[in-house]
Scaffold this active site. Sequence first.
Site, PDB file in Angstrom:
ATOM      1  N   HIS A  17      -5.549  -3.416  -5.157  1.00  8.14           N
ATOM      2  CA  HIS A  17      -4.957  -4.732  -4.868  1.00  8.14           C
ATOM      3  C   HIS A  17      -5.078  -5.653  -6.090  1.00  8.14           C
ATOM      4  CE1 HIS A  17      -6.296  -3.825  -0.504  1.00  8.14           C
ATOM      5  NE2 HIS A  17      -4.984  -3.691  -0.524  1.00  8.14           N
ATOM      6  N   LYS A  41      -4.529  -5.865  15.309  1.00 11.76           N
ATOM      7  CA  LYS A  41      -5.419  -4.926  14.611  1.00 11.76           C
ATOM      8  C   LYS A  41      -6.847  -5.416  14.769  1.00 11.76           C
ATOM      9  CE  LYS A  41      -2.625  -3.135  10.763  1.00 11.76           C
ATOM     10  NZ  LYS A  41      -2.514  -3.118   9.304  1.00 11.76           N
ATOM     11  N   ARG A  90       2.174   3.069  -3.527  1.00 12.39           N
ATOM     12  CA  ARG A  90       1.285   4.118  -4.014  1.00 12.39           C
ATOM     13  C   ARG A  90       2.027   5.446  -4.058  1.00 12.39           C
ATOM     14  NH1 ARG A  90      -3.216   2.156   0.028  1.00 12.39           N
ATOM     15  NH2 ARG A  90      -1.251   1.688   1.018  1.00 12.39           N
ATOM     16  N   SER A 128      -7.962   0.661   1.427  1.00  9.56           N
ATOM     17  CA  SER A 128      -9.103   0.007   2.067  1.00  9.56           C
ATOM     18  C   SER A 128      -9.730   0.957   3.088  1.00  9.56           C
ATOM     19  CB  SER A 128      -8.661  -1.280   2.763  1.00  9.56           C
ATOM     20  OG  SER A 128      -8.099  -2.163   1.835  1.00  9.56           O
TER      21      SER A 128
HETATM   22  P1  ADP Z   1      -1.059  -3.589   4.659  1.00  9.88           P
HETATM   23  O1  ADP Z   1      -1.850  -3.526   5.946  1.00  9.88           O
HETATM   24  O2  ADP Z   1      -0.017  -4.646   4.631  1.00  9.88           O
HETATM   25  O3  ADP Z   1      -0.555  -2.272   4.134  1.00  9.88           O
HETATM   26  P2  ADP Z   1      -3.017  -3.491   2.590  1.00  9.88           P
HETATM   27  O4  ADP Z   1      -4.122  -4.453   2.383  1.00  9.88           O
HETATM   28  O5  ADP Z   1      -3.392  -2.098   2.933  1.00  9.88           O
HETATM   29  O6  ADP Z   1      -2.109  -4.152   3.650  1.00  9.88           O
HETATM   30  O7  ADP Z   1      -2.089  -3.475   1.307  1.00  9.88           O
HETATM   31  C1  ADP Z   1      -1.439  -4.613   0.828  1.00  9.88           C
HETATM   32  C2  ADP Z   1      -0.453  -4.212  -0.237  1.00  9.88           C
HETATM   33  O8  ADP Z   1      -1.138  -3.648  -1.345  1.00  9.88           O
HETATM   34  C3  ADP Z   1       0.566  -3.165   0.198  1.00  9.88           C
HETATM   35  O9  ADP Z   1       1.786  -3.446  -0.452  1.00  9.88           O
HETATM   36  C4  ADP Z   1      -0.020  -1.876  -0.329  1.00  9.88           C
HETATM   37  O10 ADP Z   1       0.983  -0.901  -0.551  1.00  9.88           O
HETATM   38  C5  ADP Z   1      -0.639  -2.357  -1.611  1.00  9.88           C
HETATM   39  N1  ADP Z   1      -1.733  -1.501  -2.044  1.00  9.88           N
HETATM   40  C6  ADP Z   1      -2.820  -1.133  -1.334  1.00  9.88           C
HETATM   41  N2  ADP Z   1      -3.620  -0.325  -2.060  1.00  9.88           N
HETATM   42  C7  ADP Z   1      -3.007  -0.163  -3.263  1.00  9.88           C
HETATM   43  C8  ADP Z   1      -3.295   0.592  -4.453  1.00  9.88           C
HETATM   44  N3  ADP Z   1      -4.361   1.365  -4.515  1.00  9.88           N
HETATM   45  N4  ADP Z   1      -2.430   0.501  -5.480  1.00  9.88           N
HETATM   46  C9  ADP Z   1      -1.327  -0.267  -5.374  1.00  9.88           C
HETATM   47  N5  ADP Z   1      -0.975  -0.971  -4.296  1.00  9.88           N
HETATM   48  C10 ADP Z   1      -1.799  -0.929  -3.250  1.00  9.88           C
END
Ligand code: ADP
Length: 161
Positions: A17, A41, A90, A128
């Site tokens: 992130h 959630k 990703r 996460s």
């Molecule tokens: P959501 O529940 O909306 O997917 P996340 O917190 O998991 O929320 O992710 C928020 C954003 O960050 C999403 O666009 C996700 O694809 C991106 N993201 C999460 N992890 C990574 C990573 N390792 N590299 C690049 N982008 C990421």
Amino acid sequence: MNRAVYPGSFDPVTFGHLDIIERSLAITDELIVGVLNNKAKSPLFSVEERVNMLKEVTKHLKHVTIQSFDGLLVDFAAQSQANMIVRGLRAITDFEYELQMSQINHALNSKIETVFLTTRLEFAYLSSSTVKEVAGMGGEICKFVPELVVERLYQKYGVIR
Ligand code: ADP
């Protein structure tokens, strides 16, 4: 002037992130990280905890603010006077969902464009959920999340270092 919203759950924020946040600053003048308060959630961290961790780990960055939101993303973006939504991609598995979301958001508000940044290779596997899984079993997570988040995760799971 461009103002972008980067939405997500951030439960908790990872180096993946943070990389997207830092790189977004090259394409926008201001970035609002929108922490989704999704009542459907059950996150590990409360929305306040997620916002506070993000504030701490981005405090060195100019033009980044952290806010929580609920409801429709396009409404939050419009209220924030943002013209862009940033999402990270990703693997191909992210793509189908992200494509649908960007298309529906465009149908809801065509003034707001979704922009995708592809992950840096070293963070391609990082999510996460996997970090939580490793932390819960007492595994080493300092390669994946900032030190402050390492501490908070171990605290949550009662892991003694
Ligand atoms: P959501 O529940 O909306 O997917 P996340 O917190 O998991 O929320 O992710 C928020 C954003 O960050 C999403 O666009 C996700 O694809 C991106 N993201 C999460 N992890 C990574 C990573 N390792 N590299 C690049 N982008 C990421």
